[in-house]
Write an enzyme that holds these catalytic residues in place. Structure first.
Site, PDB file in Angstrom:
ATOM      1  N   ARG A  81       5.240   1.983  -7.986  1.00 16.54           N
ATOM      2  CA  ARG A  81       6.633   2.124  -7.355  1.00 16.54           C
ATOM      3  C   ARG A  81       7.164   3.354  -8.396  1.00 16.54           C
ATOM      4  O   ARG A  81       7.132   3.381  -9.556  1.00 16.54           O
ATOM      5  CB  ARG A  81       7.404   0.958  -7.551  1.00 16.54           C
ATOM      6  CG  ARG A  81       7.165  -0.299  -6.752  1.00 16.54           C
ATOM      7  CD  ARG A  81       7.603  -0.108  -5.330  1.00 16.54           C
ATOM      8  NE  ARG A  81       7.055  -1.447  -4.554  1.00 16.54           N
ATOM      9  CZ  ARG A  81       7.280  -1.511  -3.308  1.00 16.54           C
ATOM     10  NH1 ARG A  81       8.186  -0.622  -2.690  1.00 16.54           N
ATOM     11  NH2 ARG A  81       6.731  -2.546  -2.601  1.00 16.54           N
ATOM     12  N   ILE A 139       9.833   5.349  -9.906  1.00 14.71           N
ATOM     13  CA  ILE A 139      11.189   5.046 -10.836  1.00 14.71           C
ATOM     14  C   ILE A 139      12.542   5.390 -10.037  1.00 14.71           C
ATOM     15  O   ILE A 139      13.569   4.910 -10.326  1.00 14.71           O
ATOM     16  CB  ILE A 139      11.211   5.571 -12.125  1.00 14.71           C
ATOM     17  CG1 ILE A 139      11.804   4.792 -13.223  1.00 14.71           C
ATOM     18  CG2 ILE A 139      11.596   7.016 -12.329  1.00 14.71           C
ATOM     19  CD1 ILE A 139      11.407   5.116 -14.636  1.00 14.71           C
ATOM     20  N   VAL A 165       5.842  15.956 -12.890  1.00 14.13           N
ATOM     21  CA  VAL A 165       4.946  15.217 -13.733  1.00 14.13           C
ATOM     22  C   VAL A 165       3.733  15.968 -13.235  1.00 14.13           C
ATOM     23  O   VAL A 165       3.111  16.052 -12.051  1.00 14.13           O
ATOM     24  CB  VAL A 165       4.792  13.959 -13.307  1.00 14.13           C
ATOM     25  CG1 VAL A 165       3.808  13.204 -14.096  1.00 14.13           C
ATOM     26  CG2 VAL A 165       6.153  12.995 -13.527  1.00 14.13           C
ATOM     27  N   HIS A 218      -0.448  13.681  -8.048  1.00 11.92           N
ATOM     28  CA  HIS A 218      -0.149  12.012  -7.399  1.00 11.92           C
ATOM     29  C   HIS A 218       0.406  12.615  -5.847  1.00 11.92           C
ATOM     30  O   HIS A 218       0.972  13.565  -5.660  1.00 11.92           O
ATOM     31  CB  HIS A 218       0.814  11.697  -8.097  1.00 11.92           C
ATOM     32  CG  HIS A 218       2.080  12.328  -8.312  1.00 11.92           C
ATOM     33  ND1 HIS A 218       1.945  13.389  -9.309  1.00 11.92           N
ATOM     34  CD2 HIS A 218       3.290  12.405  -7.916  1.00 11.92           C
ATOM     35  CE1 HIS A 218       3.250  13.997  -9.358  1.00 11.92           C
ATOM     36  NE2 HIS A 218       4.067  13.537  -8.424  1.00 11.92           N
TER      37      HIS A 218
HETATM   38  P1  DGP Z   1       7.007  14.765  -8.628  1.00 16.74           P
HETATM   39  O1  DGP Z   1       8.284  15.537  -8.237  1.00 16.74           O
HETATM   40  O2  DGP Z   1       6.356  15.067  -7.288  1.00 16.74           O
HETATM   41  O3  DGP Z   1       6.187  15.339  -9.627  1.00 16.74           O
HETATM   42  O4  DGP Z   1       7.105  13.290  -8.573  1.00 16.74           O
HETATM   43  C1  DGP Z   1       7.212  12.753  -9.996  1.00 16.74           C
HETATM   44  C2  DGP Z   1       7.815  11.374  -9.639  1.00 16.74           C
HETATM   45  O5  DGP Z   1       7.451  10.547 -10.764  1.00 16.74           O
HETATM   46  C3  DGP Z   1       9.161  11.331  -9.276  1.00 16.74           C
HETATM   47  O6  DGP Z   1       9.732  10.860  -8.067  1.00 16.74           O
HETATM   48  C4  DGP Z   1       9.705  10.295 -10.410  1.00 16.74           C
HETATM   49  C5  DGP Z   1       8.412   9.370 -10.848  1.00 16.74           C
HETATM   50  N1  DGP Z   1       8.389   9.071 -12.193  1.00 16.74           N
HETATM   51  C6  DGP Z   1       8.693   9.826 -13.348  1.00 16.74           C
HETATM   52  N2  DGP Z   1       8.650   9.233 -14.552  1.00 16.74           N
HETATM   53  C7  DGP Z   1       8.310   8.123 -14.081  1.00 16.74           C
HETATM   54  C8  DGP Z   1       8.039   6.738 -14.799  1.00 16.74           C
HETATM   55  O7  DGP Z   1       8.239   6.636 -16.035  1.00 16.74           O
HETATM   56  N3  DGP Z   1       7.847   5.737 -13.939  1.00 16.74           N
HETATM   57  C9  DGP Z   1       7.625   5.821 -12.702  1.00 16.74           C
HETATM   58  N4  DGP Z   1       7.368   4.598 -12.073  1.00 16.74           N
HETATM   59  N5  DGP Z   1       7.736   6.830 -11.944  1.00 16.74           N
HETATM   60  C10 DGP Z   1       8.191   7.845 -12.614  1.00 16.74           C
END
Ligand code: DGP
Length: 114
Positions: free
Chosen positions: A29, A31, A96, A100
């Site tokens: 999921r 965050i 990130v 993904h």
């Molecule tokens: P993008 O903008 O496409 O790089 O999406 C990165 C996504 O990753 C963003 O929607 C928030 C999510 N995210 C960042 N850090 C974490 C984390 O520590 N845990 C989770 N579950 N999601 C994270």
């Protein structure tokens, strides 16, 4: 290549609500969910962006779609509809740098996106 938060989730050093895992792919999921269903489908191989994917990664890229479809069915959004998003590099909103797919569903989406 710089380590990302997803690498730490894959190694279970950080908690996440994991919805799927096999030897190549993990899905958990987001965050900061943008919809009732917002899951990140992540290859365990640390490919930074789609630009960095190699020809040998074609089966893995296809598997991300397959896992997203499987999760959409399992979570009950397949028939209503869902959106898959892959942000590549900063102008697209990638934050990130570990490739993904976002699986989003459970509410209507508009096209074209804003
Ligand atoms: P993008 O903008 O496409 O790089 O999406 C990165 C996504 O990753 C963003 O929607 C928030 C999510 N995210 C960042 N850090 C974490 C984390 O520590 N845990 C989770 N579950 N999601 C994270």
């Amino acid at each position: 290549m710089a380590e990302t938060v997803f690498a730490r989730i894959i190694r279970r050093e950080l908690p996440a609500q994991i919805e799927y895992e096999d030897e190549e792919v993990i899905a958990f999921r987001d965050i900061n969910p943008q919809a009732p269903v917002h899951i990140l489908v992540v290859p365990k191989k640390p490919i930074p962006t789609l630009n960095d994917a190699a020809e040998e990664d074609i089966p893995l890229l296809g598997k991300l779609l397959w896992v997203a479809r499987h999760l959409a069915q399992r979570l009950g959004i397949a028939e209503r509809g869902y959106r898959l998003v892959l942000n590549c590099n900063s102008e697209a909103g990638q934050t990130v740098f570990h490739l993904h797919l976002h699986l989003l569903g459970g509410r209507p989406f508009h096209w074209p996106p804003g």
